[in-house]
Write an enzyme that holds these catalytic residues in place. Structure first.
Site, mmCIF file in Angstrom:
data_model
loop_
_atom_site.group_PDB
_atom_site.id
_atom_site.type_symbol
_atom_site.label_atom_id
_atom_site.label_comp_id
_atom_site.label_asym_id
_atom_site.label_seq_id
_atom_site.Cartn_x
_atom_site.Cartn_y
_atom_site.Cartn_z
ATOM 1 N N CYS A 125 -1.282 -32.078 11.697
ATOM 2 C CA CYS A 125 -2.580 -31.635 11.192
ATOM 3 C C CYS A 125 -2.856 -30.230 11.703
ATOM 4 O O CYS A 125 -2.089 -29.666 12.490
ATOM 5 C CB CYS A 125 -3.702 -32.577 11.634
ATOM 6 S SG CYS A 125 -3.990 -32.544 13.422
ATOM 7 N N ASP A 164 -1.792 8.133 -6.938
ATOM 8 C CA ASP A 164 -1.132 9.424 -6.800
ATOM 9 C C ASP A 164 -0.580 9.784 -8.186
ATOM 10 O O ASP A 164 -0.322 8.898 -9.000
ATOM 11 C CB ASP A 164 0.002 9.313 -5.777
ATOM 12 C CG ASP A 164 0.899 10.533 -5.785
ATOM 13 O OD1 ASP A 164 0.375 11.645 -5.603
ATOM 14 O OD2 ASP A 164 2.117 10.363 -5.995
ATOM 15 N N ASP A 219 3.955 6.678 -3.810
ATOM 16 C CA ASP A 219 5.394 6.433 -3.689
ATOM 17 C C ASP A 219 6.100 7.409 -2.763
ATOM 18 O O ASP A 219 7.289 7.254 -2.486
ATOM 19 C CB ASP A 219 6.063 6.495 -5.072
ATOM 20 C CG ASP A 219 6.231 7.930 -5.559
ATOM 21 O OD1 ASP A 219 5.330 8.756 -5.284
ATOM 22 O OD2 ASP A 219 7.252 8.222 -6.189
ATOM 23 N N ASP A 259 2.194 10.464 0.646
ATOM 24 C CA ASP A 259 1.195 9.438 0.350
ATOM 25 C C ASP A 259 0.957 8.508 1.543
ATOM 26 O O ASP A 259 -0.004 7.739 1.547
ATOM 27 C CB ASP A 259 1.627 8.581 -0.849
ATOM 28 C CG ASP A 259 1.775 9.403 -2.117
ATOM 29 O OD1 ASP A 259 0.962 10.316 -2.316
ATOM 30 O OD2 ASP A 259 2.704 9.128 -2.894
#
Length: 737
Positions: free
Chosen positions: A15, A422, A621, A625
């Site tokens: 549990c 971007d 990417d 960034d």
């Protein structure tokens, strides 16, 4: 000191209380900086100082609480342990069920003499109580020794009360009657409770196994062997013996062993289980291949670049495991409740017993009411509500090509109201393409493009390469060029079929004395659209204009539209000039454009949006960034991006498909909705069940007090929560739909 992170697969948890108990013990160990235990995945994730602790020390701490440890990530060992535990549980359930049926027959059918009935019932009930139900007693004792109270505590108390009362009636009926209690036997009650709870656990185990199916499918993609070329001969070796730099041979229909780059041959590769891309991808020398994908047609050879834990597939499995082992902020509410739940339930049961002893029809009634409270209140559903949904949601995401780093990221993504893209390489292809060809003489478009390609075939400039690609796509063969000159920053020129041809900027044309009047208006118009313009001239006359641009990805406009339909504000962030940025934004349907933003200022731009009380997701990417991805509430790295962007991001899209952005947010919202449903029902079962079991509706619903019905309700609550979570496996991609 060096901090190490390890995952431990734990067996024997029954549990959420078990998970909380192990987690608390691990967090109290000197040298452990962080520990989380997930009941649904049966996994502990521990960060510890290597100088102070070892893996064996952590294992001993867990085993000291009475649980088992299997090395997480070893799928075969995990499967064997899971099957062994499921087999033991099934055997105990079958024995318990058989004994319970026999007890019910003896209790309710006049097939046994009255004076023999209690002794036969005792003989049938004892193995059910103490063999089939031994795990409850063992769990209760281990919890007591560690200073905890959990589900086993409630079950042990409840069933022992029913069995003990019946034993007293069997062994000393006169004493029981003199105490004012009736002489009813409750062997059937204790046996039924044990049987129903074992059945619930058996069903729950199967459902949890299905919830983990995504990990097993991903792990099953890993090849067992590879055919490597050594000393000019092919030999088949185990996958763990493949080294970086090895040449690996792949035949049609075979699974690719590790990551690498094709050196010889052509084929089509099915990458669907890793990237989610349904169509086979054509592969030629120089193209990358991913371990675990399937070679469909031709034979080829490739050079291994990443092996073992460094492959894309291993990275995906590791990310999914980490996400499934983590905890979401919404789970903290359930954890806080579960931590104090069992002591509160025991207190309620004691109060119920005391009240009914005073005002109830009989002491037996008081005992039955208290037992019902103990049994119906087991917090299994509460402990399963959040982690099971997260387990299924992150697994489904991995199947769709959406890798979610943590449960917290999944939860936050569901509340995103602003998405910032971007531009270069994210919304756009990241490389120039020819968009327009305009002749200004009778030469025609093909002649203009052929002349430009003839000169640019000698150039290494990206714009020249784009012109060459455009010519090849139209089936044009460039002519040979003589006396080639490159003019840095302006263009190039050369002699084609004896004529001097120049390709480049207005400045180059003016310098060469070429008349640009016929193209001036066209050049201004294209430049106003944010495009790069190349003029093609022969002799002293401009013969045409070629426009190039880093164009938006084909799915970008649809992705933006879907986000807007979901009520999400969409913005674009770029270091490019406002004219170029505006052109791209208009082409995809974005109105909020923030251009000429330096890389170091991108994070500040995201922070400014957050200052407006917006929940921001950043999509990027590149290396520039990374700060913005880290600053955003959720950072999403687009597939084929840089490693640093993918390491910084909270969510990684395996393939370069912007439609996965709205899919990721939809999946997050669906998972959060599923969690809220589970938490509601988990709390509802206990909020309604405990008062009913305590008898507050007496005499209208006094029949619902029977502990066997309480056990059935408790088992049903756990199974229903897991079953509801499993609905997330049917989450459909909008593209597939």
């Amino acid at each position: 000191m060096a901090t190490k992170r390890t995952d431990l697969k734990i067996t024997g948890m029954h549990c959420a209380g078990c998970a909380a108990k192990i987690e608390q013990r691990l967090q109290g160990v000197a040298g452990v900086s962080q520990a989380t235990v997930n009941y649904a995945t049966e996994q502990a994730t521990v960060a510890f100082e290597e100088a102070e602790l070892t893996h064996s020390d952590l294992r001993e701490e867990i085993e000291g609480l009475g649980y088992g440890v299997v090395e997480a990530g070893t799928e075969d060992a995990e499967r064997v342990a899971r099957q062994r535990e499921s087999g033991r549980l099934r055997l105990r359930f079958l024995v318990s069920a058989g004994g319970t049926v026999a007890i019910m027959l003896v209790t309710h059918l006049p097939v046994v003499p009255a004076h023999m009935r209690p002794w036969i019932l005792l003989a049938l009930a004892t193995p059910v109580q103490f063999w089939a139900g031994w795990q409850f007693y063992r769990g209760f004792w281990l919890a007591l020794r560690a200073g905890f109270a959990d589900m086993n505590t409630l079950i042990a108390f409840g069933t022992t009360a029913a069995y003990g009362y019946s034993l007293a009636v069997t062994l000393a009926p006169s004493l029981v009657s003199r105490a004012g209690a009736d002489l009813h036997y409750y062997y059937d009650t204790s046996a039924m409770i044990v049987t129903l709870i074992l059945l619930g656990r058996l069903l729950e185990t199967g459902a949890k196994g299905r919830a983990s199916e995504a990990i097993r499918r991903l792990a099953g993609l890993q090849a067992k062997t590879a055919r490597v070329v050594r000393d000019n001969a092919e030999m088949e070796i185990p996958i763990d013996q493949v080294a970086v730099g090895d040449t690996v041979a792949v035949r049609p229909g075979e699974r690719i062993a590790v990551d690498g780059t094709i050196t010889k041959g052509h084929s089509a590769v099915d990458e669907s289980m890793v990237t989610g891309e349904s169509m086979p991808v054509d592969k030629s020398p120089g193209d990358p291949v991913i371990g675990g994908t399937i070679n469909r047609t031709g034979a080829f050879r490739f050079q291994a670049s990443r092996v073992g834990a460094e492959t894309v597939l291993a990275h995906i499995i590791r990310l999914v495991r980490e996400a499934q082992g983590s905890k979401a902020p919404i789970q903290r509410v359930a954890d806080r409740v579960a931590a104090v739940f069992v002591p509160i339930v025991i207190a309620i049961a004691l109060v119920t017993f005391a009240i009914w002893m005073i005002v109830g029809p009989s002491p037996a009634y008081a005992m039955v009411a208290a037992v019902s409270v103990l049994i119906i209140a087991c917090p299994c559903a509460l402990g399963l509500a959040t982690p099971t949904s997260l387990l299924v949601g992150t697994g489904r995401g991995a199947e769709l090509g959406i890798l979610i780093r943590s449960a917290e990221a999944l939860e936050i993504a569901g509340s995103v109201d602003t998405v910032v893209f971007d531009k270069t390489g994210t919304l756009t292809r990241g490389e120039p393409m020819v968009t327009d060809v305009f002749p200004v003489t009778d030469a025609g478009e093909e002649q203009v493009l052929r002349l430009a390609a003839s000169v640019e075939r000698e150039s290494e400039h990206p714009l020249g390469n784009a012109v060459m690609v455009a010519a090849e796509e139209r089936g044009l063969r460039p002519d040979s060029v003589e006396e080639f000159w490159s003019v840095p920053g302006m263009g190039a020129r050369g002699r084609v079929n004896g004529a001097l041809v120049a390709v480049g900027s207005l400045m180059l044309m003016r310098e060469l004395g070429i008349d640009i009047a016929p193209v001036a208006e066209r050049v201004d118009g294209l430049a106003g659209e944010g495009k790069t313009v190349m003029i093609v001239g022969t002799g002293t006359q401009a013969v045409g204009v070629i426009a190039l641009a880093d164009v938006a990805k084909p799915e970008a406009r649809e992705a933006v539209a879907r986000l807007k339909q979901m009520g999400i504000r969409v913005a674009m962030l770029t270091g490019d000039n406002i004219r170029t940025a505006g052109a791209v934004a208009r082409s995809v349907g974005i109105e909020d454009v923030r251009a000429q933003v330096l890389p170091e200022d991108k994070a500040a731009a995201v922070k400014a949006l957050q200052a407006e009380n917006r929940r921001v997701a950043m999509i990027g990417d590149g290396i520039n960034d990374a700060p913005a991805l880290a600053q955003a509430d959720v950072g999403i790295a687009v597939g084929q991006g840089t490693d640093i962007a993918m390491e910084t991001a909270d969510i990684t899209l395996v393939r370069n498909d912007l439609l996965l952005v709205p899919e990721a947010i939809r999946l997050s919202r669906a998972t959060l909705a599923n969690i809220r449903q589970n938490l509601f029902w988990a709390f509802f079962y206990n909020t309604v069940g405990i008062p009913v079991a305590a008898g507050v509706l007496y005499p209208f619903l006094h029949t619902l007090l029977h502990p066997a019905m309480a056990a059935a309700a408790m088992a049903f609550s756990s199974v229903s929560v897991v079953s509801n979570a499993l609905r997330l496996r049917r989450f459909r991609s909008m593209r597939a739909a």
